[in-house]
Each structure stands twice: as C-alpha cells, then as structure tokens.
Write a protein that holds these residues in place. Structure first.
Motif, PDB file in Angstrom:
ATOM      1  N   ILE A  67       0.859  -1.169   0.000  1.00 36.01           N
ATOM      2  CA  ILE A  67       0.000   0.000   0.000  1.00 36.01           C
ATOM      3  C   ILE A  67       0.899   1.224   0.000  1.00 36.01           C
ATOM      4  O   ILE A  67       2.098   1.135   0.276  1.00 36.01           O
ATOM      5  CB  ILE A  67      -0.963   0.038   1.213  1.00 36.01           C
ATOM      6  N   TYR A  68       0.335   2.362  -0.343  1.00 38.27           N
ATOM      7  CA  TYR A  68       1.107   3.603  -0.343  1.00 38.27           C
ATOM      8  C   TYR A  68       0.913   4.349   0.965  1.00 38.27           C
ATOM      9  O   TYR A  68      -0.132   4.257   1.597  1.00 38.27           O
ATOM     10  CB  TYR A  68       0.666   4.507  -1.499  1.00 38.27           C
ATOM     11  N   HIS A  69       1.940   5.111   1.356  1.00 33.63           N
ATOM     12  CA  HIS A  69       1.817   5.979   2.522  1.00 33.63           C
ATOM     13  C   HIS A  69       2.691   7.207   2.294  1.00 33.63           C
ATOM     14  O   HIS A  69       3.443   7.286   1.311  1.00 33.63           O
ATOM     15  CB  HIS A  69       2.176   5.233   3.823  1.00 33.63           C
ATOM     16  N   HIS A  70       2.573   8.177   3.167  1.00 35.03           N
ATOM     17  CA  HIS A  70       3.272   9.468   3.030  1.00 35.03           C
ATOM     18  C   HIS A  70       2.965  10.116   1.682  1.00 35.03           C
ATOM     19  O   HIS A  70       3.854  10.339   0.864  1.00 35.03           O
ATOM     20  CB  HIS A  70       4.788   9.334   3.217  1.00 35.03           C
ATOM     21  N   GLN A 108       4.257   8.672  -1.622  1.00 35.81           N
ATOM     22  CA  GLN A 108       5.683   8.767  -1.912  1.00 35.81           C
ATOM     23  C   GLN A 108       6.443   7.493  -1.564  1.00 35.81           C
ATOM     24  O   GLN A 108       7.519   7.264  -2.079  1.00 35.81           O
ATOM     25  CB  GLN A 108       6.301   9.952  -1.144  1.00 35.81           C
ATOM     26  N   GLU A 109       5.884   6.693  -0.673  1.00 34.49           N
ATOM     27  CA  GLU A 109       6.570   5.484  -0.243  1.00 34.49           C
ATOM     28  C   GLU A 109       5.634   4.286  -0.312  1.00 34.49           C
ATOM     29  O   GLU A 109       4.430   4.419  -0.152  1.00 34.49           O
ATOM     30  CB  GLU A 109       7.074   5.646   1.191  1.00 34.49           C
ATOM     31  N   ILE A 110       6.237   3.133  -0.538  1.00 32.54           N
ATOM     32  CA  ILE A 110       5.476   1.883  -0.605  1.00 32.54           C
ATOM     33  C   ILE A 110       5.716   1.102   0.681  1.00 32.54           C
ATOM     34  O   ILE A 110       6.845   0.988   1.145  1.00 32.54           O
ATOM     35  CB  ILE A 110       5.899   1.055  -1.830  1.00 32.54           C
ATOM     36  N   PHE A 111       4.637   0.578   1.247  1.00 27.28           N
ATOM     37  CA  PHE A 111       4.682  -0.232   2.470  1.00 27.28           C
ATOM     38  C   PHE A 111       4.345  -1.663   2.063  1.00 27.28           C
ATOM     39  O   PHE A 111       3.199  -1.961   1.734  1.00 27.28           O
ATOM     40  CB  PHE A 111       3.657   0.329   3.462  1.00 27.28           C
ATOM     41  N   ASN A 112       5.336  -2.550   2.026  1.00 21.48           N
ATOM     42  CA  ASN A 112       5.120  -3.938   1.612  1.00 21.48           C
ATOM     43  C   ASN A 112       4.352  -4.713   2.673  1.00 21.48           C
ATOM     44  O   ASN A 112       4.533  -4.497   3.869  1.00 21.48           O
ATOM     45  CB  ASN A 112       6.449  -4.634   1.338  1.00 21.48           C
ATOM     46  N   LEU A 113       3.523  -5.639   2.211  1.00 23.46           N
ATOM     47  CA  LEU A 113       2.689  -6.444   3.102  1.00 23.46           C
ATOM     48  C   LEU A 113       2.834  -7.927   2.794  1.00 23.46           C
ATOM     49  O   LEU A 113       2.939  -8.318   1.632  1.00 23.46           O
ATOM     50  CB  LEU A 113       1.214  -6.055   2.928  1.00 23.46           C
ATOM     51  N   ALA A 114       2.834  -8.738   3.830  1.00 23.27           N
ATOM     52  CA  ALA A 114       2.742 -10.189   3.665  1.00 23.27           C
ATOM     53  C   ALA A 114       1.256 -10.536   3.568  1.00 23.27           C
ATOM     54  O   ALA A 114       0.414  -9.878   4.182  1.00 23.27           O
ATOM     55  CB  ALA A 114       3.368 -10.900   4.861  1.00 23.27           C
TER      56      ALA A 114
END
Length: 182
Positions: A64-67, A70-76
């Motif tokens: 998902i995206y955050h900030h 500007q940044e990608i937050f990887n998820l299991a």
C-alpha cells in the motif's frame, strides 16, 4: 496501570517483528500442493459426483502507499480457506494468484486437496514478493459431493516497518456458483 503495560507489550511485539531483517525472510515458494494432516490429495475421477462448485475472488494487497503516495509499504499476505460445514468435506480444485494486470503469477495447487469438516488451510505470499502489486487477487475454486455450508475465504495482510505496523483482512466474494441436482 494494566492498559499501560499492554500498550508496552504491543509496542515490544511490533518492534521485535520489525527488527527482523527482510533479507532473512524466505523467498516465495514454487507452486506446490500443500497438504497438512487435516487434508489429503484427491483425484476427481468420473465417480466423483459434484453437487456444488464455487469460484471465489479474493482481493489482496502486496503493498500500500503511505506518506502522500511517496513510499510503498510492503505487506505479507495469508490466504485462509476454512470449511465451515460440520459434517462434510470440500475439495479445493484451484488456488491461483494474479497481479494487478490480471496476469497469472502463481498456481498454488498442482492437484486438488480435500478439506474435511471444519478443517482449514492457508497459502502465503511473502512480503518481499511484490509481483502482485496493489491490485493483486486470488481466485479459489472448490467443489463438494453434497450441498454444504459455504467456506470462509479471506486474506489477511500484515506489515511492520519503522516501529509501525498495519494489518487488515479482505473477504472473498463468490463470483460463480453452480448447484447440480442429485
């Protein structure tokens, strides 16, 4: 005081998980049939009479995206499949993982597996495996020889980084169903 200590315990758990190096996490596994002691590999021959068949779409998110994007937050991702019937089994015939463009990424079953009454199974996508993208999905197909209660099929996404954690679920939706008269 008890609430205060639970807060610190939760923070400690998140820190412990987030401190693990992502380089030490296992890579995505090749397509295999996963059978546990509660399941068995089955062959659907001409003697197997199908009463019910369903196809379930499960939206999942490898990131998902955050900030402000500007940044990608990887998820299991953990896909959970639970047979809710009290007495009858079901047979998983296909578990496929698709990317945001609708292209097949991975087949998780080489052969059908049986889930006995109240049994469950799961399939995992490593947080480092971003091949699915933001619009990834699973397609799950199952059959049964008798009319049974519908299984619960859902995905659980989780990620931890920088002393932050996020987790959420995504329910599956039936997109095709057929009941045969017996």
């Amino acid at each position: 005081m008890r609430l205060f200590s639970h807060h610190y315990l939760a923070i400690a758990l998140i820190l412990l998980v987030s401190c693990q190096s992502s380089e030490n996490l296992p890579k995505s596994q090749p397509a295999t049939t996963q059978a546990t002691p509660f399941q068995k590999i089955v062959t659907l021959d001409k003697n197997f009479k199908i009463a019910t068949t369903e196809t379930i779409y499960v939206p999942v998110y490898s990131h998902i995206y955050h900030h402000n994007k500007q940044e990608i937050f990887n998820l299991a991702v953990t896909l959970s499949i639970r047979n809710t019937d009290l007495t009858n089994s079901l047979v998983l015939t296909s578990v496929r993982y698709y990317d945001s463009d609708g292209k097949l990424v991975k087949k998780y079953l080489e052969q059908p597996i049986q889930l006995d009454a109240l049994a469950s199974t799961d399939f995992f996508v490593n947080r480092n495996d971003t091949s699915g993208g933001l619009g990834a999905n699973f397609i799950v197909e199952w059959v049964s020889q008798t009319k049974i209660s519908e299984p619960i099929v859902e995905a659980v996404m989780i990620g931890t980084d920088y002393q932050q954690g996020i987790s959420f679920t995504s329910p599956g939706r039936v997109i095709k169903k057929q009941n045969n008269r017996m």
